[in-house]
Design an enzyme around this catalytic site. Structure first.
Site, short mmCIF file in Angstrom:
data_model
loop_
_atom_site.label_atom_id
_atom_site.label_comp_id
_atom_site.label_asym_id
_atom_site.label_seq_id
_atom_site.Cartn_x
_atom_site.Cartn_y
_atom_site.Cartn_z
N ALA A 187 -0.03 5.00 1.94
CA ALA A 187 -0.44 5.35 0.58
C ALA A 187 -1.31 6.59 0.66
CB ALA A 187 -1.18 4.19 -0.08
N MET A 188 -1.60 7.18 -0.51
CA MET A 188 -2.46 8.35 -0.58
C MET A 188 -3.41 8.20 -1.74
SD MET A 188 -3.38 11.27 0.62
CE MET A 188 -4.57 12.43 -0.05
N HIS A 190 -7.94 -0.64 0.05
CA HIS A 190 -8.26 0.53 0.87
C HIS A 190 -8.24 1.79 0.00
CE1 HIS A 190 -7.59 2.95 4.75
NE2 HIS A 190 -7.29 3.82 3.80
N GLU A 191 -7.16 1.98 -0.74
CA GLU A 191 -7.03 3.20 -1.54
C GLU A 191 -8.07 3.24 -2.67
OE1 GLU A 191 -5.22 5.54 -0.36
OE2 GLU A 191 -4.43 4.18 1.17
#
Length: 846
Positions: free
Chosen positions: A264-265, A297-298
């Protein structure tokens, strides 16, 4: 397109001293995106910036065509663009305006503006990935993290498309969408996604939420939407309990996009995920937990990474270690997944341990001069920056206390919000709230490399025993300071196969005083680093090691069992325990295991490392047979439907280690494993791939399966199966697709590579081993770092554990000058190969 020139740290510092960037106004025209003949899109950018003094600088841009440039109304020659840099001469002190009009290329590698046409329905989707140095593939920019600015984006797309961006988007009509201006953010965090996306929208505490995916995935996203939104809301609330600074952006969209290179970003307000997280087929609860962790996390990045951003890429760990730690900790506290640290210990921590023992290891926080440019920075997104860094932070919290840790974090946010910070800034913030010497801790933990080994020593006489832990010396010098729990276990008097906790106490390594003699007789098992609070390999005393090999399933706590399985794994890798003993322990005790993350981790290591690399070709059939019998045992034990995740895991591994095609062909014909599960698309392609390896299927069957499942996943499955066919023509076609042509996307290239090399087909593909190094170097130089990563990781000739493959690789590193991303992959792969050779030869660490 060849590799891009890199930005050096010195260049970035010089530019940051000269200019401040205030605002970007960007217009992107994607109206031709659905036309396969349309190779480029229009990009128009206005950059408003100021110079502190007179001087010269440059702006980055990688266009297919640079149409026009003006600086303060005066035209500049497009010929001034050299190596993707446009020089801006003669700047005077004060405000300036740069206007750039260019045509930019769509991407098939997951870099820049990626374009994807869904084979299921023919719909086209685009999304941006601007990370590190790829914004210049989309629009002109002063591309470095410490030149933050406001971004205003306007996107024109085909009618009927949805456009998403960092801020809330408004459809102005005629296919034109305008995004709300962002707060100050870095260039690499700008994001756009445009296409006929299916959306699920919600709201939480006044914040607009959105989930988005391809239309062909809509039923699967809808089925999981409430789970994903519940996790999003829970994490949002938990972060607001921990962080004093409120969420800093105007919305929170999560877009699941195709052919995404990373997990992911963390684009602010528009997080992009690989769309494998929209589950088309059955998954285990551990896989759902992993998705929840990535969501958490993101979201943590919205504060650590987006609100406060690194100044230069040497501090990437400030982003990733923090988000990794917070992701696991937050889902443990706020969601139904109460034991994610076991999965971290099994899957993520071993990733860090492996990376930290290779020649390419680096400190969690490398010295600034160790990351001199963007190419070197890209190499540090690894198990050290993520898993080791998160482990270090977990140890810091154990040593500092969570209250003081969070106080330091909140000080950091308050000092540096919407700005940039360094490791020194972070440590200074932590030091404000504690009398502990955080600076000394940082030097020991963040500025050093390698894994400490904590070795148990037990002395006992009568009922008294004394336990000490020797931190010894590590590759970085004297061992780091560790605060660990020691678990003391006895055999249950009623059941010798069960171990019960006598006590758990904490100790420091190195010790601060003489060890205390303890009463109660010699324990059956003493576990250093019980509860896995530090980052170190452990070595048990002889009695404890024997207890573990013969009775690990009797240990009552899953996290403790994860620590012990990791210790056995390390011993196999270091040549201190033979793979057969590991397989025997797995064969006896894994059927009793209740934690699915442990089962998955043990089976993965036993299959991918022991059976496929550490055993000789002559020994491999016996290893596969042992694994097959273990899987059949797990399948038998789950016939009552009580543990579908365990059953699914066993079925997957049974397919991968099958040596006879008959049972697999029966499953495929019947469409189900007897007693379940039914073969969904993932399992059908897995079975067909194994049948291809075993020479029990053909192109006709592969084509028929692709007609049954024409999705993107189906296309990848077909590519994998075709490359796995034990036929010279099929191998030649797969090789040419990977290396002689640039047509394959990043995902199709990976799938083809995964099918190509098979241990069962060593003689058929041996001639490709010397060709691999030459062709990999060429395609990496031609197609860039994302493809370099794929060919270095997935296309490496892993089954060839021999001195000649190692010699050829070392010669390539010495003479062929591979691009940095491929050089790093080769370095790691060759070190793993050398380790496998040592394990086979029984020479240990060597």
């Amino acid at each position: 397109m060849g590799p891009m020139p890199v930005l050096t740290r010195d260049e970035a510092q010089t530019r940051a001293q000269l200019i401040d960037v205030h605002r970007y106004t960007v217009e992107l025209d994607l109206t031709n995106a659905a036309d396969p003949a349309g190779e480029t899109f229009d990009s128009r950018t206005v950059i408003r910036f100021s110079a502190r003094t007179d001087g010269t600088t440059f702006v980055e841009l990688r266009p297919a065509e640079l149409r026009s440039v003006t600086l303060d109304g005066q035209p500049l020659s497009p010929a001034g663009l050299v190596d993707n840099r446009l020089t801006l001469d003669g700047l005077t002190k004060g405000d300036h305006e740069l206007r750039v009009d260019a045509a930019m290329r769509y991407s098939r590698t997951g870099e820049g503006m990626h374009r994807f046409t869904d084979p299921s329905d023919g719909e086209t989707y685009t999304y941006s990935q601007m990370f590190l140095q790829d914004v210049q593939r989309v629009f002109a920019a002063f591309d470095q993290p410490d030149l933050k600015a406001v971004f205003e984006l306007t996107v024109t797309a085909p009618e009927g498309w949805t456009v998403l961006a960092n801020g809330i988007t408004e459809h102005l009509g005629g296919g034109t969408w305008r995004a709300a201006p962002t707060p100050l953010i870095s260039t690499y965090l700008v994001a756009v996604a445009a296409g006929p996306y299916h959306s699920v929208r919600a709201e939480h505490r006044g914040l607009p939420l959105g989930l988005h995916c391809r239309r062909s995935l809509a039923p699967y996203l809808d089925a999981d939407a409430e789970e994903i939104l519940d996790i999003t809301r829970a994490c949002f609330d938990r972060y607001h309990e921990k962080f004093e600074e409120p969420y800093p952006f105007d919305s929170y969209d999560q877009a699941f996009v195709p052919e995404f290179n990373a997990g992911a970003m963390e684009n602010p307000g528009l997080v992009t995920f690989r769309d494998e997280y929209v589950f088309r087929s059955a998954v285990t609860d551990t896989e759902r937990q992993a998705r929840a962790m990535v969501i958490a996390h993101e979201m943590a990045h919205m504060w650590f990474g987006d609100l406060v951003t690194l100044t230069w890429w040497d501090d990437i760990w400030l982003n990733e270690s923090f988000a990794e730690y917070m992701g696991y900790q937050t889902i443990a506290e706020a969601t139904r997944f109460k034991d994610p640290w076991t999965a971290f210990g099994v899957a993520r921590k071993s990733w860090g341990y492996d990376a930290d023992q290779r020649p390419s290891t680096h400190p969690v926080a490398p010295a600034p001069d160790a990351v001199p440019d963007t190419a070197s920075a890209l190499l540090n997104f690894d198990g050290i920056s993520y898993a080791k860094g998160a482990s270090a932070l977990r140890q810091l919290v154990a040593w500092l206390g969570e209250k003081d840790f969070l106080a330091g974090i909140n000080t950091h946010f308050a000092r540096h919000k919407f700005a940039n910070a360094t490791l020194a800034d972070f440590i200074d913030s932590l030091a404000q709230g504690t009398d502990r010497d955080v600076h000394r801790w940082a030097e020991a933990w963040l500025r050093t490399t390698g894994v400490d080994t904590l070795t148990s020593k037990v002395v006992h006489a009568g009922r008294e025993w004394t336990f000490t832990l020797d931190g010894g010396t590590a590759p970085h010098g004297p061992g780091r300071p560790h605060r660990v729990a020691v678990g003391v276990y006895d055999r249950d008097l009623a059941d010798a196969g069960v171990l019960v906790l006598r006590e758990r106490y904490e100790t420091d390594v190195p010790a601060t005083g003489p060890a205390t003699a303890r009463d109660g007789g010699r324990p059956a098992l003493i576990v250093p680093n019980d509860q896995d609070l530090t980052y170190a390999k452990i070595r048990l005393d002889d009695v404890s090691e024997e207890t573990v090999l013969r009775g690990i399933s009797g240990v009552p706590d899953a996290l403790t069992r994860a620590v012990l399985w990791n210790s056995l794994r390390d011993m196999v890798r270091d040549g201190e325990l033979d793979g057969g003993s590991y397989l025997t322990t797995a064969r006896v005790h894994l059927p009793e295991e209740t934690d699915l993350a442990i089962v998955q981790g043990v089976l993965a290591f036993a299959t991918d490392h022991i059976a496929d690399r550490y055993t000789t070709p002559e020994e491999r059939p016996a290893a596969l047979a042992a694994l097959g019998e273990l899987c059949r045992d797990l399948i038998r034990r789950t016939e009552d439907g009580s543990n579908p995740g365990l059953r699914l895991t066993a079925v997957r591994t049974a397919i991968d280690v099958a040596t006879q095609p008959g049972p697999l062909q029966a499953w495929l014909t019947e469409g189900t494993v007897p007693g379940g599960p039914e073969l969904d698309p993932e399992l059908r392609w897995r079975v067909l791939a194994r049948l291809a390896v075993l020479d029990a299927t053909d192109e006709t069957a592969i084509a028929a399966e692709l007609a049954r499942d024409p999705s993107a996943t189906g296309q990848e499955g077909a590519a994998r199966c075709r490359a796995a066919l034990p036929d010279a023509a099929a191998k030649r076609a797969a090789w040419d697709a990977m290396f002689a042509s640039d047509e394959l996307s990043n995902y199709l290239l990976r799938a083809t590579a995964q099918g190509f090399w098979q241990p069962e087909q060593a003689e058929l593909v041996r001639e490709y081993v010397p060709r691999y190094y030459e062709d990999a170097v060429a395609v990496a130089a031609r197609r860039g770092p994302a493809i370099a990563d794929v060919v270095g990781l997935s296309a490496f000739p892993t089954p060839f554990v021999d001195a000649e493959t190692l010699r050829l690789g070392e010669r390539c590193l010495r003479d062929a000058d591979p691009v940095p991303a491929l050089r790093r992959r080769f370095t790691d792969q060759l070190d793993d190969l050398a380790r496998a050779l040592r394990v086979r030869q029984g020479t240990g660490k060597g």
